[in-house]
Design an enzyme around this catalytic site. Structure first.
Site, PDB file in Angstrom:
ATOM      1  N   HIS A  40       0.821  -1.212   0.000  1.00 61.62           N
ATOM      2  CA  HIS A  40       0.000   0.000   0.000  1.00 61.62           C
ATOM      3  C   HIS A  40       0.858   1.267   0.000  1.00 61.62           C
ATOM      4  CE1 HIS A  40      -2.648   2.942   2.352  1.00 61.62           C
ATOM      5  NE2 HIS A  40      -3.084   2.917   1.114  1.00 61.62           N
ATOM      6  N   HIS A  64      -7.772   8.324  -3.107  1.00 62.80           N
ATOM      7  CA  HIS A  64      -8.400   7.064  -3.507  1.00 62.80           C
ATOM      8  C   HIS A  64      -9.527   7.217  -4.513  1.00 62.80           C
ATOM      9  CE1 HIS A  64      -6.492   6.178   0.413  1.00 62.80           C
ATOM     10  NE2 HIS A  64      -6.070   5.135  -0.260  1.00 62.80           N
ATOM     11  N   ARG A 139     -12.684  24.771  11.153  1.00 56.89           N
ATOM     12  CA  ARG A 139     -13.111  24.703  12.538  1.00 56.89           C
ATOM     13  C   ARG A 139     -14.638  24.616  12.564  1.00 56.89           C
ATOM     14  NH1 ARG A 139     -14.729  23.407  16.840  1.00 56.89           N
ATOM     15  NH2 ARG A 139     -13.981  24.179  18.841  1.00 56.89           N
ATOM     16  N   CYS A 191      -8.455  31.272  14.595  1.00 53.82           N
ATOM     17  CA  CYS A 191      -9.262  30.754  15.690  1.00 53.82           C
ATOM     18  C   CYS A 191      -8.681  31.256  17.004  1.00 53.82           C
ATOM     19  CB  CYS A 191      -9.263  29.230  15.666  1.00 53.82           C
ATOM     20  SG  CYS A 191     -10.317  28.523  16.936  1.00 53.82           S
ATOM     21  N   TYR A 329     -15.061  31.355  24.316  1.00 55.40           N
ATOM     22  CA  TYR A 329     -14.368  32.431  23.603  1.00 55.40           C
ATOM     23  C   TYR A 329     -14.265  33.703  24.428  1.00 55.40           C
ATOM     24  CZ  TYR A 329     -14.671  29.258  19.711  1.00 55.40           C
ATOM     25  OH  TYR A 329     -14.538  28.167  18.919  1.00 55.40           O
TER      26      TYR A 329
END
Ligand code: HEM
Ligand code: MTE
Ligand code: MO
Length: 477
Positions: A40, A64, A139, A191, A329
């Site tokens: 593989h 793939h 995110r 973020c 946050y």
């Protein structure tokens, strides 16, 4: 013709090691891939799928989805999955709210699969001033919603109940694109949890263990939020009543609660605020992960307020009541712990502090003494439209400094430096030392600077992590 052997899922599940054989299923067929494992191209990872379905793994690795991969697979077919197990797979898929999430780029470092959170490898990040969308950090708090652009509506309400005579505005995607001028802004999103892993090392914090790449830069195009608010009936006389603009996403949790956030109305109305209802990213329709068909882009403001899959806008007296505005946050003292924290006491993060990090060389890299020099690269950015004016780099842990070269781009207008600066420095290797501690720190045009260490800015949620970035490397003689 000889009949095809039928296997149950239980029989397949028994084959999950090289000793017992490695079987997998794909679209209802069963494959014995024991012999293929050592051949593989993707290595041992293939064993992660042993005894189960390939689909969820192949969904992660786009390599793939090519004809020749299926050809290889077909050589190993041994039978088919029983009809009842096939059906179970199908229902399992439809029960999993994440089954319709998009395929992602395999280069991404995945922090969490469901919901999907990932960042690009740091070395790739600084290769492009404009981050390609496929490796732009992702995110998500919830499954990616499937939005049909043909029936999509954006609902806009201005102080409902307070402003008689103003009817809510409802826009189709087409109306958003044609009724309002299109603006394009290059803006960096970061973020609040970027570089959280460094805080985690000081003392454990709650949250995804982001490295230094929960930040990316893109070109966004769309209507100005201000133009849409005016069309929805906002008038300057309402300024005393209205303070915030709330945004509601179309992604929902099991209870039906949607993602939400708000920003100060001033930011939305300012001509220099550049807040967009974006329907394009890097010149194309927004990708599913980044908010298709419409997201808010609030330049200079923490990622969390840049609401994706935007369904509703509300001009209001109050901030968004969402969990992410009220109980997350927010920044706290290092002294605050989970027993003492009161989220009501801290303001919601909006503008972010000045930030920079080293993307190259990587932590632990081996430098060759014969090369005589080291090339250091990184990014720098500040919130609120403040422009990074200088990046200092040290090779000796911060004792002596050199000034890095900032990538020269278009000079931003004052107060509207929304995009990051990439920087680099080539310095000769100091003689004698086998260990280098490379450090960077940025300065913005308000002369804000980064703190030198993490401990004094540690906070229980691991947000606002912007200490000097340090990378240790060794020099091979
Ligand atoms: C790459 C086949 C299962 C992970 C590849 C490639 C082939 C292949 C032909 C090279 C593609 C190209 O570059 O054109 C298969 C087959 C599988 C299988 C036949 C099952 C029978 C898996 C699974 C995983 C995986 C289950 C992960 C859990 C990868 C990765 C690469 C790769 C990461 C990229 C390697 C690189 O380019 O560095 N695979 N694969 N594969 N595969 Fe698989
Ligand atoms: N909007 C919705 N609807 N749902 C979300 O989970 N995550 C927010 C924000 N907008 C989020 C959202 C957070 S915390 C960040 S950092 C940014 O989106 C990330 O944007 P990106 O995935 O395009 O990088
Ligand atoms: Mo975030």
């Amino acid at each position: 013709p000889p009949s095809i052997p039928i296997f149950t899922q239980d029989e397949v599940t028994k084959h999950r090691s090289l000793e017992d054989g490695v079987w997998v299923t794909y679209q209802g067929s069963v494959y014995d891939i024991t012999e293929f494992v050592s051949m593989h191209p993707g290595g041992d990872k293939i064993l992660l799928a042993a005894g189960g379905a390939l689909e969820p793994f192949w969904a992660l690795y786009a390599v793939h989805s090519q004809e020749h991969v299926l050809e290889i697979l077909s050589e190993y077919k041994v039978g088919e999955l029983s009809a009842s197990d096939r059906q179970k797979q199908e229902t399992g898929k439809s029960l999993d709210p994440y089954s319709t999430d998009p395929i992602r780029h395999p280069a991404l470092h995945v922090n969490s699969l469901k919901p999907f959170n990932a960042e690009p490898p740091a070395v790739i990040l600084s290769d492009n001033y404009i981050t390609p969308s496929a490796i732009f950090f992702k995110r998500n708090h919830l499954p990616v919603p499937q939005v049909d652009a043909n029936i999509y509506r954006l609902h806009v309400e201005v102080l409902p109940g307070v402003t008689p005579g103003v009817t809510p505005l409802s826009l189709s995607l087409d109306e958003l694109k044609t009724r309002f001028p299109k603006h394009t802004v290059t803006a960096t999103l970061q973020c609040a949890g970027n570089r959280r892993s460094e805080m985690n090392k000081v003392k454990p914090v709650k949250g995804l263990n982001w490295g230094i790449a929960a930040i990316s830069n893109a070109t966004w195009s769309g209507a100005k939020l201000k133009d849409v608010l005016l069309a929805a009936g906002y008038r300057p006389e309402l300024a005393q009543l209205a303070c915030h603009v709330q945004f509601e996403g179309m992604d929902r949790d099991v209870t039906g609660t949607t993602y939400g956030a708000s920003i100060p109305l001033n930011k939305a109305l300012s001509d220099d605020g550049d807040v967009l209802l974006a329907y394009q990213m890097n010149g194309e329709d927004l990708p599913a992960d980044h908010g298709y068909p419409v997201r808010v882009v609030v330049p200079g403001i923490v990622g969390a307020r840049n609401v994706k899959w935007l369904g509703r806008i509300l001009v209001s007296q109050e901030e968004s009541r969402s969990h992410w505005q009220q109980n997350d946050y927010k920044g706290f003292s290092p002294a605050t712990d989970w027993d003492t924290v009161d989220f009501k006491l801290a303001p919601a993060i909006q503008e972010l502090p000045v930030q920079s990090a080293i993307t190259q060389p990587a932590e632990g890299a081996m430098l060759d003494r014969r090369a005589n020099e080291v090339r250091v690269k990184g990014y720098a950015w500040s919130g609120g439209g403040r422009e990074v004016v200088r990046v200092d780099v040290s090779l000796d842990g911060g004792q002596t400094w050199k000034v890095a070269n900032l990538q020269s781009g278009e000079k931003p207008q004052p107060g509207r430096a929304w995009a990051w600066k990439l920087w680099e420095l080539t310095a000769s290797l100091p003689p004698g030392t086998q260990e280098l501690e490379i450090v960077c720190k940025a300065v913005d045009n308000s002369y804000n600077m980064q703190p030198d260490t993490v401990a004094p800015i540690w906070n229980l949620r691991g947000v606002l992590s912007n200490a000097w970035h340090r990378v240790k490397v060794t020099v091979k003689e």
